[in-house]
Design an enzyme around this catalytic site. Structure first.
Site, PDB file in Angstrom:
ATOM      1  CD  GLU A  29      46.832  41.761  30.671  1.00 43.28           C
ATOM      2  OE1 GLU A  29      46.071  40.950  30.120  1.00 43.28           O
ATOM      3  OE2 GLU A  29      46.947  42.853  29.876  1.00 43.28           O
ATOM      4  CB  THR A  39      37.913  41.528  29.236  1.00 46.79           C
ATOM      5  OG1 THR A  39      38.550  40.421  28.647  1.00 46.79           O
ATOM      6  CG2 THR A  39      37.191  40.680  30.461  1.00 46.79           C
ATOM      7  CB  SER A  43      27.162  43.966  24.818  1.00 50.89           C
ATOM      8  OG  SER A  43      27.578  44.764  23.795  1.00 50.89           O
ATOM      9  CG  HIS A  47      25.447  36.731  22.286  1.00 51.99           C
ATOM     10  ND1 HIS A  47      24.595  37.642  21.892  1.00 51.99           N
ATOM     11  CD2 HIS A  47      26.593  37.289  22.357  1.00 51.99           C
ATOM     12  CE1 HIS A  47      25.167  38.941  21.661  1.00 51.99           C
ATOM     13  NE2 HIS A  47      26.450  38.694  22.009  1.00 51.99           N
ATOM     14  CE  LYS A 247      25.578  37.870  18.261  1.00 55.09           C
ATOM     15  NZ  LYS A 247      27.047  37.725  17.902  1.00 55.09           N
ATOM     16  NE  ARG A 309      32.435  45.197  18.857  1.00 51.96           N
ATOM     17  CZ  ARG A 309      31.459  46.043  18.154  1.00 51.96           C
ATOM     18  NH1 ARG A 309      31.997  47.286  18.507  1.00 51.96           N
ATOM     19  NH2 ARG A 309      30.918  46.077  17.570  1.00 51.96           N
ATOM     20  CB  SER A 334      30.258  39.441  19.007  1.00 52.20           C
ATOM     21  OG  SER A 334      29.090  39.061  19.145  1.00 52.20           O
ATOM     22  CB  CYS A 439      33.162  56.454  47.182  1.00 51.09           C
ATOM     23  SG  CYS A 439      33.122  55.917  45.471  1.00 51.09           S
TER      24      CYS A 439
END
Lengths: 475, 405
Positions: A29, A39, A43, A47, A247, A309, A334, A439
């Site tokens: 990574e 990631t 949303s 789906h 969408k 995206r 997506s 916190c």
């Protein structure tokens, strides 16, 4: 050794899938944490798979991915809430499009849907725009926490003997015999027999390092509002009638009880531009209020954010073997989150085994189940009390908004979290309405206690995101 | 373990400690619950002075104010549970809480909510820009500096001129952090005049009134803050943009009353109460910043003391109100507290006007109360004392303000 480039959902799940057969898997990574690219900022929707263009790779993998989430949820201890989704028709012209959705669903072999008349729709979703006439309801759609899928996948890889390495940005590739010599920005070099490129926004650039071309990736920004849990807006995911391009802008209940409104979809120049914009946020407000007019953007907003995206001109996934024989998993736009488990199988079962003719055998020592530390407030009190008897920190609430205990936080740090955001995405601290005011200073202290880091070395997320400069005074 | 008690107090800040003491003095068995490891709430980190001028007639620091209450509490049999988080308050008067010893339940006769407030976060304002570290609420910055000896910035801009913002401007300046200004969206400061003088003017820190942050920028850590002037209609004034090169933005943009976990009484957004601190559930009382945001801890402690007293009397069946008179916000009034009056008891009415007055006349009708306030401003709470009264025909009281020519 098999190398997977990219520690997002797709890379994580592919590494996990390979690891079922081969122990010697390395996941590289580029960033400081797992699952913080595409990631993190999406949303979070599983789906139904009904509306992707029939015949596309998206359509082929979305529904299968949806179905695989039951297994993913069980094996990786991830919350998947199948709360269903509605595509809403707000006027006569949109009514006609409901038929088109049905036709697409038939072509995509998705049978789990119902057309709801107005009354049934409002029984389920009383807060919708009063103009809503009908909905295309898909009960198998749901929501999850995408970053958790990535985090638990890499945990599974580590559990089964694979290696997960962060801050590994690939800069050069050399062919040596039949192997790949991978050089990283930090000077380290690894030799791999097979490489899978799941580098997300950068998959086209990584492909080029191997001498391959994949469809160019254009970052498309999606901006969101996160709204708090105090008001009940909707029970399921609410979509407008989709356009050719997207969408649309949705209203989405999150796994932990809040709501997302968004996203926008605008191409941007930089793959590092995660900024929110005045126009983008205004657009989200306007469009989401058309679906749910009671959304309270003046008092109920917790935060805003933007994600990118990886779009291509073809608007489809590109998953194939390059002439270098590297497997490129690119353009995972997506419904990439939904399709990810199916993509992982497609890569291993179809591309590696069938097309590359590499015979793989399932490992007998493979451990499929990955534990997670329970969120105690969601467990029953009997269980919780026993946990406190064993470790009193299980009774100490540190995050007041999401009621996260010291034990959960300590466990996340012991599992490798070093930044505030890593603890946040592992435990949900600072996700709530106070946004960490109560916190984060305590979490910072705990990270220092556990790891020996100095406060000035604890980061929010990436390099340069320091929180503390120094001590106020040296004592 | 199960407990039974007369009065449970949730939240051991200034209001809660005063409530627990007063409930005890009024003959009740008291349990005081605090979710932090130490009582005192925000007083612990307010190491500056100016506390206690009204309540103790002494000029104390925050920790001294707290210690005074704590020392008094130590002489009583009030059971203080620190590091204890309330999970549930049920309608049948059971309070469930968790701490390092397990999950327990208290059966109580009365409850006092003194849960304080939280700071509104910058993230909730919908101001566009990059995802960066370096944006802190004033309270968080204060905690790092005063309690943890950690310096979270080298240079800072403060947004919001509430008292905490002003205090922090001075605090950061004194610790060698360059404070480039305080930005306030309203045309007048949000905090007390004495703090504007003592925290800004005394140190030549500029105050930008009618200005707002429009964008934050940086690569991982904050680097630039864009600020523009705002006109009366709230629109950005063209060509008024300034850019501040700072690595921290400290926000003081309002406090929001905390009412969790009580979900079945009226709130708006804090607990709605009577002059005897009773909420719409007769066994639940509330005081301090979880009702409305007060200017001074002195008011908060005084309210807590009153809530503790009536909760104790209620627990012993010695306080049963017969009727409640509604108090209404009239012209030019922004905040009024309490919302109802039990006319058999006296009332301290707290009022905030909705605009700046040269000389305001504030009226309470039909009680015939008129008071004059010089330079009344929304940021300064006005106190009005109302004696108990027997006039039975009054159904509603209205408070208004107008400018005296």
């Amino acid at each position: 050794m098999i190398a997977v480039i990219g520690g997002g959902i797709v890379g994580g799940l592919i590494a996990r899938e390979i690891n079922k057969y081969i122990e010697d898997v390395y996941l590289f990574e580029a960033k400081n944490s797992i699952g913080t690219g595409i990631t993190k900022g999406n949303s979070g929707i599983i789906h139904g798979g009904y509306d992707d263009p029939p015949g596309s790779l998206r359509a082929q993998l979305c529904y299968i991915g949806n179905q695989l989430y039951d297994e993913i949820s069980r094996e990786l201890s991830i919350e998947v809430r199948r709360i269903g989704s509605h595509v809403i028709a707000l006027d006569e012209s949109e009514l006609a499009k409901i038929n088109e959705l049905e036709e697409k669903a038939a072509k995509n072999n998705v049978k789990e849907y119902r057309i709801l008349e107005r009354n049934d729709l409002f029984d389920m979703e009383p807060n919708l725009n009063a103009d809503a006439l009908m909905s295309f309801y898909c009960p198998i759609a749901g929501v999850t926490e995408p970053w958790k899928v990535a985090m638990q996948s890499v945990k599974s890889v580590e559990l089964n003997g694979g290696k997960v390495l962060k801050n590994k940005k690939l800069v050069e590739v050399k062919r040596k015999d039949n192997k790949f010599e991978l050089s990283f920005e930090d000077g380290s070099v690894y030799t791999a027999d097979l490489v899978i490129n799941a580098a997300g926004l950068y998959a086209d650039e990584v492909a080029r390092l191997f001498g391959d071309e994949v469809p160019a990736i254009f970052p498309v920004k999606g901006e969101y509002f996160l709204l708090g849990k105090d008001v009940k807006y909707v029970n399921s995911v609410i979509f407008p009638m989709p356009s050719e391009l997207t969408k649309g802008c949705l209203v989405i209940p999150t796994v932990d009880g809040g709501y997302l409104a968004g996203p926008t979809a605008h191409e941007v120049k930089s793959k590092q531009d995660f900024s929110t914009t005045r126009d983008g946020l205004a657009e989200v407000k306007e469009k989401s209020l058309r679906l749910v007019p009671s959304l309270d953007f003046s008092r109920n907003v917790v935060k805003t954010f933007a994600g990118l995206r990886p779009e291509s001109r073809e608007k489809d996934f590109y998953i194939d073997i390059g002439k270098s024989s590297v497997i490129h998993v690119s353009g995972i736009r997506s419904p990439g989150l939904t399709a990810a488990p199916a993509i992982a199988r497609y890569v291993v079962e179809y591309l590696i085994q069938e097309k590359l003719h590499i015979n793989l055998e399932k490992r007998k020592d493979y451990i499929s189940h990955v534990e997670k530390i329970p969120h105690f407030v969601d467990t029953d009190y009997g269980y919780w009390v026993r946990a406190i008897e064993q470790d009193p920190e299980a009774g100490e609430i540190v995050c007041f908004c999401n009621e996260v205990t010291k034990r959960e936080i300590r466990e996340a740090i012991r599992n490798g979290a070093r930044t505030i955001d890593e603890v946040k995405f592992a435990t949900r601290i600072s996700f709530g309405e106070c946004q960490g005011s109560f916190c984060v200073s305590k979490i910072l202290k705990m990270i220092c206690e556990e790891t020996g880091l100095e406060p000035k070395d604890v980061l929010q997320n990436e390099k340069g995101s320091w929180i503390i400069d120094s001590e106020v005074r040296t004592i | 373990m199960r407990y039974e008690t007369d009065v449970t107090v949730i939240g051991a800040g200034g209001a809660g400690m005063a409530a627990a003491l007063s409930a005890h003095r009024n003959g009740a068995d008291v349990i005081l619950i605090e979710r932090e490891e130490e009582s005192g709430g925000v007083l612990n980190q307010c190491i500056h002075n100016g506390f206690g001028l009204h309540y103790y007639r002494k000029d104390l620091t925050g920790p001294e104010f707290k210690e005074t209450l704590e020392e008094e509490l130590a002489t009583t049999n009030v059971k203080v549970l620190e590091g204890t988080f309330v999970l549930d308050v049920s309608k049948d008067k059971k309070i469930t809480f968790v701490n390092s010893k397990g999950i327990h339940e208290v059966k109580t006769k009365a409850l006092v909510m003194t849960t304080g407030a939280r700071e509104r976060h910058f993230n909730s304002l919908g101001i566009p820009g990059d995802r960066v570290s370096g944006i802190f609420t004033a309270g968080v910055a204060q905690k790092y500096i005063n309690l943890q000896n950690l310096k979270p910035a080298n240079s800072a801009l403060i947004v919001g001129s509430g008292d905490i913002g002003l205090i922090m401007a001075r605090r950061l300046h004194l610790e060698g952090i360059e404070v480039k200004g305080v930005v306030e969206i309203l045309p007048y400061p949000g905090g007390l005049e004495r703090n504007v003088q003592q925290c800004l003017r005394d140190y030549n820190i500029p105050l930008y009134l009618s200005h707002s942050v429009t964008r934050v920028e940086g690569k991982n850590r904050l680097d630039k803050v864009y600020v523009s002037q705002i006109d009366e209609a709230g629109r950005i004034v063209p060509n008024s943009e300034r850019v501040f090169n700072v690595d921290a933005l400290i926000t003081s943009v309002g406090l929001i009353p905390s009412v969790k976990p009580v979900e079945f009484v009226r709130t708006g957004p804090g607990f709605i109460t009577t002059n005897t601190n009773q909420t719409t559930a007769d066994w639940i009382f509330a005081a301090g910043n979880c009702t409305v945001i007060f200017d001074l801890v002195d008011y908060v402690a005084r309210e807590g003391e009153k809530a503790g007293k009536y909760a104790a009397l209620y627990a012993k069946n010695e306080y049963v109100p017969e009727e409640r008179i509604t108090i209404k916000k009239g012209k030019n009034i922004n905040i009024i507290h309490p919302s109802y009056i039990d006319p058999n008891e006296s009332t301290k009415l707290y009022v905030r006007v909705s605009k700046v007055f040269q000389r305001a006349e504030i009226t309470v009708e039909p009680l015939g109360i008129e008071i004059i306030e010089e330079e009344a401003r929304p940021s300064e709470m006005i106190e009005i004392h109302i004696k108990s009264f027997k006039e039975k025909r009054i159904k509603e009281i209205e408070v208004s303000a107008h400018e005296l020519g």
